[in-house]
Design an enzyme around this catalytic site. Structure first.
Site, PDB file in Angstrom:
ATOM      1  CG  HIS A 217      -1.796  -1.166   1.267  1.00 30.96           C
ATOM      2  ND1 HIS A 217      -1.449  -2.302   1.924  1.00 30.96           N
ATOM      3  CD2 HIS A 217      -2.993  -1.387   0.689  1.00 30.96           C
ATOM      4  CE1 HIS A 217      -2.414  -3.191   1.763  1.00 30.96           C
ATOM      5  NE2 HIS A 217      -3.354  -2.659   1.024  1.00 30.96           N
ATOM      6  N   GLY A 402      -8.579  10.274   3.209  1.00 34.58           N
ATOM      7  CA  GLY A 402      -9.499  11.277   2.671  1.00 34.58           C
ATOM      8  C   GLY A 402     -10.554  10.639   1.784  1.00 34.58           C
ATOM      9  CB  THR A 444      -9.263   0.852   9.705  1.00 34.75           C
ATOM     10  OG1 THR A 444      -8.310   0.024   9.073  1.00 34.75           O
ATOM     11  CG2 THR A 444      -9.229   0.652  11.200  1.00 34.75           C
ATOM     12  CB  SER A 445     -11.676   5.267   9.000  1.00 30.11           C
ATOM     13  OG  SER A 445     -11.756   5.341   7.615  1.00 30.11           O
ATOM     14  CB  ALA A 557      -5.042  10.372   8.768  1.00 29.04           C
TER      15      ALA A 557
END
Ligand code: ADP
Ligand SMILES: O=C(COP(=O)(O)O)[C@@H](O)CO
Length: 577
Positions: A217, A402, A444-445, A557
């Protein structure tokens, strides 16, 4: 550089559509991914693999006889959502249960784990197995934290062939675990990939240098060294893996190993062959007999320039499974007989959940209007900061925070609006928004934000007019749920570092007699301070962990986005008080 795309946010979906159109002999598209065109033979365990897009042939290209029964396909570098995984698993189910297999990444672990629980509750027995072959991603003492790279292939294949031979679900998982324990990979890289729509690579290495220990990644490696010759590269790859023998392999000499020399995207086949020539010689010198070696692209990272070596140390069982024929869009070997008649799908795939809207009081419906306005403000804030969030995440993570937040918050806003228009109360609006966020964002988020919205909704309910105390209780519940689900604690450099002080400040201010808007204001200020303070922390969870030092001086982040969102929601409370 990824040059050919339309809307970057639609890249993964459009690539999957084209893939399925080109490979109808092997695969059939279903919601969330693809399954074998011929289905799963009745009574056979299905192996459903998956992960983010950007790694072709992982994961859709590995679906077909002798390999996976289905693949759940997420957005670029983000795990598929639990809803996608469930949909693919139900479509692939042949009546004997499903083994869900994926690389060991936080988002995948969360979403595949949730999917397995839901499938089992729905009457589809499901187990999970995460591949952990990448020796550079954690030391031998923390082997359970290692990530999955090209070792995915031999481990998926071992399990799938075991399933095709009629083993029951638990034994198929045991075979996966046995193959996983004997599979190790290590890689080097010369540049990171450039994501669709981005104008520069996720990392660069000076022309005369290489990154040692790659990730798929855009992780820049755990060290840097002089650019090697092809033979020197082979020496490093082989020497590293010969030092990383599995527990039950005493010495390399006399062993047999499946070998994969994997190109990450822009290392060409001829270069790989030059390296493989030396890899083969070095393994022979060490007394290792190579079995059905593969040289090519098996797990990639867009146009990343890198190469990895994978060894699976074979015993009789694993050798038999590795040598078995396979017929998939991207991986074919040996000769397969006629396909068995496939089962009529034992578990039809539902494309939509039950959308019934529970009855709500007028007060809760009014509160739902405020909730919708808060979600609109949330999505607008994410839109404004989308590039900044990506840049912060790229410092030590994978640069997709984002994009992921944008997909999730947009979907949440739309789902909330639809539920509100159908007369839903606050809890139902938040539940629909949370499900939509997790389903559309993955990663994950996505899983964590889905949980946050649902937890707040549970505290608000669909009947009472929400009080400040109820909102504070909901935020505290969300904080506890995120810690339970993700396992992070304060100080790990995640969104938990903001969520915990935010919840504490809100609860404290409400208990001290502040109204909701004033209490939220104090709490949002605490959140901003806590987010800024994450810059001084070293990450201990998530994608950023292996690059801890690089992240010093930059906030987390997910912590930063949460703080921005709490401030945006305060604006809505001011308008609605
Ligand atoms: N275990 C965890 N618990 C809580 N938050 C986490 C955890 N792991 C990662 N995060 C948060 O998720 C953020 C990354 O989100 P995102 O980039 O969207 O997901 P992914 O890492 O899956 O690509 C991190 O910045 C961090 O705040
Ligand atoms: O990125 C992937 C999943 O990991 P996250 O933790 O969601 O980022 C995926 O590409 C590998 O399966």
């Amino acid at each position: 550089m990824t040059r050919l795309f339309n809307d970057p946010a639609a890249f993964a979906d459009e690539a999957l559509e084209g893939f399925a159109a080109a490979h109808r002999r092997w695969v059939r598209p279903v919601t969330g991914g693809v399954v074998r065109a011929g289905g799963t033979p009745g009574g056979q365990v299905s192996v459903v693999v998956g992960g983010g897009s950007g790694h072709y042939p992982a994961f859709s290209g590995l679906v077909g006889r002798g390999l996976a029964h289905g693949a759940a396909v997420g957005n670029v570098f983000a795990s598929p959502s639990a809803a996608q995984i469930r949909s693919v698993a139900r479509a692939a189910h042949g009546g004997a249960g499903v083994l869900l297999m994926y690389g060991n990444y936080a988002g995948d672990v969360l979403h595949f784990g949730q999917a397995a629980e839901r499938l089992t509750a729905d009457g589809v027995p499901a187990l999970t197995y995460a591949v952990t072959d990448d020796v550079a991603s954690a030391g031998p003492g923390e082997a359970g934290k290692r990530r999955g790279i090209a070792g995915d292939l031999p481990v998926f294949k071992a399990a799938a062939v075991a399933a095709e031979r009629g083993l029951p679900l638990r034994e198929v998982r045991d075979v996966a675990a046995h193959a996983g324990a004997r599979t190790r990979s290590f890689g080097i890289a010369f540049s990171g990939c450039t994501l669709p729509g981005a104008d520069h690579p996720l990392f660069t290495v000076p022309a005369s240098r290489m990154a040692v220990g790659l990730g798929i990644h855009g992780e820049p490696g755990i060290g840097e060294a002089e650019l090697p010759t092809a033979d020197e590269a082979a020496e490093l790859l082989v020497a590293t893996l010969l030092k990383e023998l599995p527990e039950d392999v005493a010495a390399p000499a006399g062993q047999r190993a499946a070998v994969i020399l994997n190109g990450l995207g822009s290392v060409k086949y001829e270069e790989l062959f030059v390296v493989y020539r030396k890899v083969a010689a070095l393994l022979a010198e060490a007394g290792v007999e190579t079995v059905d070696p593969e040289v090519g692209e098996l797990v990639t990272s867009f146009d990343m320039a890198g190469v990895s070596l994978t060894l699976t140390w074979l015993d009789d069982l694993l050798e038999d499974l590795w040598r078995a024929p396979a017929d998939t869009p991207a991986y074919r070997k040996g000769v397969l007989g006629e396909p068995e008649a496939s089962a009529a799908p034992a578990t039809p795939a539902p494309d939509t959940e039950d959308e019934a809207i529970p009855a709500a009081s007028d007060a809760s419906r009014r509160a739902a209007g405020t909730v919708l306005a808060a979600l609109e403000a949330l999505a607008a804030t994410v839109d404004t900061h989308v590039d900044e969030l990506g840049r912060i995440d790229a410092v030590a993570g994978d640069g997709d925070h984002g994009i992921g937040m944008q997909r999730g918050s947009t979907a949440a806003r739309e789902a909330a609006r639809a539920a509100r228009d159908l007369g839903a109360g606050a809890a139902t609006v938040l539940a629909h928004a949370g499900d939509a966020w997790a389903d559309k964002a993955g990663g994950t988020s996505g899983a964590l934000w889905g949980t946050i919205l649902r937890s707040v909704g549970t505290a608000l309910g669909d009947q009472e007019a929400p009080t400040a105390a109820r909102v504070a209780e909901g935020v505290a519940g969300a904080s506890a749920a995120v810690q339970r689900l993700g396992g992070a604690e304060v100080g790990d450099k995640t969104m938990v570092d903001v969520l915990v002080p935010f919840a504490a400040a809100l609860t404290g201010a409400v208990a001290a007699g502040d109204g909701l808007t004033a209490a939220w204001d104090r709490a949002a200020t605490a959140a901003a301070g806590a987010a800024a303070a994450t810059a001084d922390l070293l990450p201990r969870k998530g994608r950023a962990r292996p690059h801890a030092e690089r992240s010093l001086g930059t906030p987390d982040a997910g912590a930063h986005s949460l703080a921005l969102i709490t401030r945006a929601v305060h604006g809505v409370l001011l308008d609605h008080q």
